[in-house]
Scaffold this motif. Structure first.
Motif, PDB file in Angstrom:
ATOM      1  N   LYS A   6      -6.486  11.747   4.085  1.00 58.77           N
ATOM      2  CA  LYS A   6      -6.166  12.890   3.228  1.00 58.77           C
ATOM      3  C   LYS A   6      -5.492  12.433   1.942  1.00 58.77           C
ATOM      4  N   GLN A   7      -4.609  11.440   2.062  1.00 54.70           N
ATOM      5  CA  GLN A   7      -3.959  10.904   0.871  1.00 54.70           C
ATOM      6  C   GLN A   7      -4.970  10.267  -0.068  1.00 54.70           C
ATOM      7  N   ARG A   8      -5.963   9.592   0.492  1.00 55.55           N
ATOM      8  CA  ARG A   8      -6.994   8.962  -0.336  1.00 55.55           C
ATOM      9  C   ARG A   8      -7.802  10.018  -1.077  1.00 55.55           C
ATOM     10  N   SER A   9      -8.142  11.112  -0.395  1.00 61.05           N
ATOM     11  CA  SER A   9      -8.872  12.187  -1.056  1.00 61.05           C
ATOM     12  C   SER A   9      -8.030  12.800  -2.177  1.00 61.05           C
TER      13      SER A   9
ATOM     14  N   LEU B  36       3.798  -4.410 -12.878  1.00 56.60           N
ATOM     15  CA  LEU B  36       5.041  -3.991 -12.232  1.00 56.60           C
ATOM     16  C   LEU B  36       4.818  -3.610 -10.770  1.00 56.60           C
ATOM     17  N   GLY B  37       3.625  -3.142 -10.454  1.00 55.15           N
ATOM     18  CA  GLY B  37       3.341  -2.741  -9.076  1.00 55.15           C
ATOM     19  C   GLY B  37       2.815  -3.850  -8.202  1.00 55.15           C
ATOM     20  N   SER B  38       2.799  -5.077  -8.704  1.00 53.63           N
ATOM     21  CA  SER B  38       2.162  -6.194  -7.989  1.00 53.63           C
ATOM     22  C   SER B  38       2.685  -6.376  -6.573  1.00 53.63           C
ATOM     23  N   THR B  39       3.997  -6.297  -6.387  1.00 53.79           N
ATOM     24  CA  THR B  39       4.572  -6.558  -5.064  1.00 53.79           C
ATOM     25  C   THR B  39       4.277  -5.450  -4.057  1.00 53.79           C
ATOM     26  N   THR B  40       3.785  -4.301  -4.512  1.00 53.74           N
ATOM     27  CA  THR B  40       3.507  -3.179  -3.606  1.00 53.74           C
ATOM     28  C   THR B  40       2.031  -3.077  -3.227  1.00 53.74           C
TER      29      THR B  40
ATOM     30  N   HIS C  51      -9.203   0.077  -6.407  1.00 57.54           N
ATOM     31  CA  HIS C  51      -7.906  -0.566  -6.177  1.00 57.54           C
ATOM     32  C   HIS C  51      -6.880   0.464  -5.724  1.00 57.54           C
ATOM     33  N   GLY C  52      -6.881   1.638  -6.355  1.00 55.46           N
ATOM     34  CA  GLY C  52      -5.954   2.688  -5.934  1.00 55.46           C
ATOM     35  C   GLY C  52      -6.304   3.260  -4.574  1.00 55.46           C
ATOM     36  N   ALA C  53      -7.590   3.468  -4.316  1.00 60.86           N
ATOM     37  CA  ALA C  53      -8.015   4.054  -3.043  1.00 60.86           C
ATOM     38  C   ALA C  53      -7.728   3.130  -1.870  1.00 60.86           C
ATOM     39  N   GLU C  54      -7.744   1.828  -2.095  1.00 57.24           N
ATOM     40  CA  GLU C  54      -7.498   0.861  -1.026  1.00 57.24           C
ATOM     41  C   GLU C  54      -6.042   0.859  -0.562  1.00 57.24           C
ATOM     42  N   GLN C  55      -5.170   1.555  -1.259  1.00 58.59           N
ATOM     43  CA  GLN C  55      -3.752   1.548  -0.880  1.00 58.59           C
ATOM     44  C   GLN C  55      -3.462   2.447   0.318  1.00 58.59           C
ATOM     45  N   PHE C  56      -4.462   3.213   0.776  1.00 60.44           N
ATOM     46  CA  PHE C  56      -4.225   4.178   1.850  1.00 60.44           C
ATOM     47  C   PHE C  56      -4.894   3.741   3.145  1.00 60.44           C
ATOM     48  N   ASP C  57      -4.226   4.057   4.250  1.00 59.97           N
ATOM     49  CA  ASP C  57      -4.683   3.655   5.579  1.00 59.97           C
ATOM     50  C   ASP C  57      -5.875   4.502   6.002  1.00 59.97           C
ATOM     51  N   ASN C  58      -7.015   3.848   6.163  1.00 64.47           N
ATOM     52  CA  ASN C  58      -8.242   4.544   6.523  1.00 64.47           C
ATOM     53  C   ASN C  58      -8.287   4.919   7.997  1.00 64.47           C
ATOM     54  N   GLN C  59      -7.362   4.362   8.800  1.00 67.28           N
ATOM     55  CA  GLN C  59      -7.417   4.563  10.248  1.00 67.28           C
ATOM     56  C   GLN C  59      -6.615   5.774  10.722  1.00 67.28           C
ATOM     57  N   THR C  60      -5.965   6.475   9.795  1.00 65.27           N
ATOM     58  CA  THR C  60      -5.211   7.672  10.154  1.00 65.27           C
ATOM     59  C   THR C  60      -5.704   8.858   9.336  1.00 65.27           C
ATOM     60  N   GLN C  61      -5.597  10.043   9.923  1.00 67.24           N
ATOM     61  CA  GLN C  61      -6.016  11.248   9.209  1.00 67.24           C
ATOM     62  C   GLN C  61      -5.163  11.466   7.969  1.00 67.24           C
ATOM     63  N   HIS C  62      -3.856  11.172   8.091  1.00 71.80           N
ATOM     64  CA  HIS C  62      -2.960  11.327   6.947  1.00 71.80           C
ATOM     65  C   HIS C  62      -3.370  10.405   5.804  1.00 71.80           C
ATOM     66  N   GLY C  63      -3.734   9.171   6.139  1.00 69.65           N
ATOM     67  CA  GLY C  63      -4.160   8.214   5.111  1.00 69.65           C
ATOM     68  C   GLY C  63      -5.427   8.652   4.418  1.00 69.65           C
TER      69      GLY C  63
ATOM     70  N   GLY D 260       0.822  -1.204   0.000  1.00 71.35           N
ATOM     71  CA  GLY D 260       0.000   0.000   0.000  1.00 71.35           C
ATOM     72  C   GLY D 260       0.858   1.258   0.000  1.00 71.35           C
ATOM     73  N   GLY D 261       0.200   2.412   0.068  1.00 69.33           N
ATOM     74  CA  GLY D 261       0.905   3.681   0.105  1.00 69.33           C
ATOM     75  C   GLY D 261       1.001   4.350  -1.250  1.00 69.33           C
ATOM     76  N   LEU D 262       1.746   5.452  -1.286  1.00 69.70           N
ATOM     77  CA  LEU D 262       1.836   6.274  -2.493  1.00 69.70           C
ATOM     78  C   LEU D 262       2.478   5.536  -3.663  1.00 69.70           C
ATOM     79  N   LEU D 263       3.493   4.700  -3.388  1.00 70.95           N
ATOM     80  CA  LEU D 263       4.160   3.987  -4.480  1.00 70.95           C
ATOM     81  C   LEU D 263       3.186   3.064  -5.191  1.00 70.95           C
ATOM     82  N   ALA D 264       2.400   2.319  -4.423  1.00 73.22           N
ATOM     83  CA  ALA D 264       1.422   1.413  -5.030  1.00 73.22           C
ATOM     84  C   ALA D 264       0.386   2.196  -5.828  1.00 73.22           C
ATOM     85  N   ALA D 265      -0.097   3.306  -5.261  1.00 75.35           N
ATOM     86  CA  ALA D 265      -1.116   4.106  -5.951  1.00 75.35           C
ATOM     87  C   ALA D 265      -0.570   4.754  -7.212  1.00 75.35           C
ATOM     88  N   SER D 266       0.752   5.038  -7.235  1.00 73.59           N
ATOM     89  CA  SER D 266       1.332   5.694  -8.412  1.00 73.59           C
ATOM     90  C   SER D 266       1.244   4.805  -9.648  1.00 73.59           C
ATOM     91  N   PHE D 267       1.366   3.491  -9.485  1.00 71.01           N
ATOM     92  CA  PHE D 267       1.203   2.586 -10.622  1.00 71.01           C
ATOM     93  C   PHE D 267      -0.212   2.684 -11.181  1.00 71.01           C
TER      94      PHE D 267
END
Length: 584
Positions: free
Chosen positions: A183-186, A236-240, A169-181, A27-34
């Motif tokens: 905001k990143q999803r938005s 290419l992003g499969s492992t992330t 699939h992209g939105a699921e890469q961010f942590d829903n349990q934190t405010q930062h996550g 998860g995270g920004l790297l996964a969402a970037s793909f």
């Protein structure tokens, strides 16, 4: 040690090989970037054809302007409606990862069929010489038509699966349990629309120019190459990736709760005997946490009985948990909002139909450069690409300081802004069409196919407002539906954004046919009929769209003012309390 290892897991998620997804690794920004890069390629492939398809059908397949417009809206409507199928399968039996790969391959096959047909002259009908429409230049039929529609609707099936799986699939890469996550999803949804527009920019400039100057087979070929390249980029992003594990059919849960509530209400009326009363409904216990007055809203309280005990007992297959009832209520609550956005997307349908045909009758030169009419969407696309980062990095942070809320501008206010822009766009479209017709009459070109001495840039005005409406509404809807939906239904709920587009395109086709039937019933020429666009009454059609959009906005305000957002605690608990999720 096992406990520590398990606490590092993303509960309810797996990696691409179905092993447990781990915090810090998946998860995270790297996964969402793909996902964002893939969206550029995917939308390039889709819009390279959709934006110019109305002219391909009229010039190469000999369809009339209204038939071409309806064929395009039906094709695009089907593609977006099939996003519901992609979202449903992603939530129920497969994953967003699998659905994307299968859908991309399906679209690739459809594009190959269209490329072959565009390349081989014998697979197309003889060309017409407008405005004559004699027997020798009939529109495409029999096997050639079958090949055309087979290619188109394989593309639609693939596009639908991609639209239903890629955004969640992209939105699921961010942590829903934190405010930062959160905001990143938005921000992800804002940049998803940005990347969608970037792909569209290439499609409506470079690819459309190639189609008009080198042949449609080259345009279809570029689209085929784009969707082909998107598959290895995605892999290419499969492992992330962290991938949500399917939790069973959400449709089954919805129908189960609705049928159980109806059955128990009917049974209660007949026997007048229940073991619980409506007053006790707010004290029912969830499987994972107590339900308070905060979690059960006043809306749809008639469904609460579905999780109550009754005498005589309900059949085993109608036994529902309080969690299931709450999930169904949260989905049903968003349907009035969904229905209020259909008219907006009916207005957006004009970007690919009559607006392109309007521009084709006008002077499309800018200095020495001749601009293809289908490149008109470059104006809203560029505007979106400029506005999306400004909105994400300037408008939202500024509004957060003013409102002191996490979202800054609420989802519903953002969607409402898009509705207002669509009303303005239709009014401008009507005024521009009146000016275009005035020029045609003034210079005696009503029955001519010569370009009118008026710049096609006039049509760009309505495109700018429709583009603004698209940015505010689409990103707002995707974020709204994803956030408000329960965990088990997020892919299906997010695909409702595309379903709204589909219903808007279908409504456009229905309106065209209905208007022609009504206006032609009085012995007059129908408003939108014939091979010469100068004889159409597009100005009246656009004024009608403006009026309907205004009435729809009032309908939207009625529901938006009464909507109760899911609370932050509910949203976090929805991610944490998934004891029923299958083990990996």
């Amino acid at each position: 040690m096992d406990k520590g290892r398990n606490s590092n897991r993303w509960e309810g998620y797996a990696d691409w090989s179905y092993r447990p997804a781990l915090r810090g690794r998946h998860g995270g920004l790297l996964a969402a970037s793909f996902v964002l890069v893939v969206e550029v390629l995917e939308n390039l492939a889709y819009l390279a054809n959709a934006s110019n398809l109305v002219l391909y059908l009229s010039r190469m397949m000999n369809f009339s302007p209204s038939t071409s417009a309806n064929t395009v809206t039906n094709f695009m409507g089907t593609a977006f409606l099939l996003a519901l199928l992609g979202g449903f399968l992603s939530d129920s039996y497969f994953t967003t990862y699998c659905i994307y790969i299968v859908s991309a391959i399906t679209e690739l096959v459809g594009l190959l069929i269209l490329t072959v047909q565009a390349h081989i002259p014998s697979l197309k009908p003889p060309l017409c010489s407008p405005p004559d429409r004699n027997v020798s230049c009939r529109e495409v039929h029999t096997g050639k038509a079958g090949m055309l529609f087979a290619g188109l609707y394989l593309v639609a099936l693939g596009v639908g699966g991609i639209k239903g799986s890629l955004p969640p699939h992209g939105a699921e890469q961010f942590d829903n349990q934190t405010q930062h996550g959160r905001k990143q999803r938005s921000s992800f949804f804002n940049y998803f629309v940005f990347c969608l527009s970037f792909g569209a920019l290439i499609a409506v400039t470079l690819v459309v120019w190639i189609e008009d100057n080198m042949g449609w087979q080259w345009g279809f070929g570029i689209a085929t190459a784009a969707i082909f390249i998107s598959i290895p980029v995605f892999l290419l992003g499969s492992t992330t990736y962290r991938i949500k594990i399917p939790t069973g059919s959400p449709i089954t849960t919805i129908f189960k709760v609705l049928i159980a509530a109806a059955y128990k209400h009917w049974n209660s009326t007949i026997s007048n005997i229940t073991t619980t009363t409506p007053a006790n409904t707010t004290h029912i216990q969830h499987e994972n946490r107590p339900v308070t007055n905060r979690t059960i809203t006043d809306n749809l309280n008639f469904l609460n009985i579905a999780s109550e005990s009754t005498t005589p007992p309900s059949p085993p297959f109608l036994i529902c948990t309080p969690n299931q009832v709450e999930e169904v209520k949260s989905v049903l609550k968003i349907f009035p909002i969904l229905m209020s956005t259909i008219m907006l997307n009916c207005c957006l349908a004009q970007l690919s139909t009559f607006s392109v045909q309007q521009a084709a009758t006008m002077n499309t030169k800018i200095g020495p450069l001749t601009v293809p009419p289908a490149s008109l969407p470059v104006f809203p696309v560029l505007f979106i690409m400029i506005l999306a980062p400004l909105y994400n990095h300037i408008i939202i942070p500024f509004s957060r300081k003013i409102t002191n809320t996490e979202t800054g501008i609420t989802h519903l206010k953002r969607i409402g802004t898009g509705l207002v822009f669509s009303i303005i766009a239709m009014a401008i479209a009507a005024l521009v069409e009146m000016k275009r017709k005035h020029v045609a009459i003034k210079y005696g070109l009503m029955n001519s196919n010569k370009p009118l001495p008026i710049s096609f840039l006039w049509v760009a005005l309505q495109y700018l407002f429709l583009g603004s409406a698209d940015l505010f509404s689409l990103a707002g809807m995707m974020d709204f539906f994803f956030t408000e939906a329960p965990f088990s239904m997020r892919s299906l709920a997010t695909s409702l954004s595309w379903a709204s587009l589909a219903m808007g395109y279908y409504l456009s086709s229905v309106l065209v046919n209905l208007i022609n039937c009504v206006t032609g019933a009085f012995g007059q020429m129908p408003w939108l009929y014939g091979s010469n666009l100068n004889h159409y009454r597009l100005d009246r059609f656009y004024w009608l769209m403006c009026l309907l959009s205004g009435l729809n906005f009032l309908h939207y305000l009625f529901w938006a003012q009464r909507y109760q957002y899911k609370t932050l605690i509910d949203e976090i608990d929805d991610d944490e309390g998934r004891d029923e999720s299958p083990e990996v």
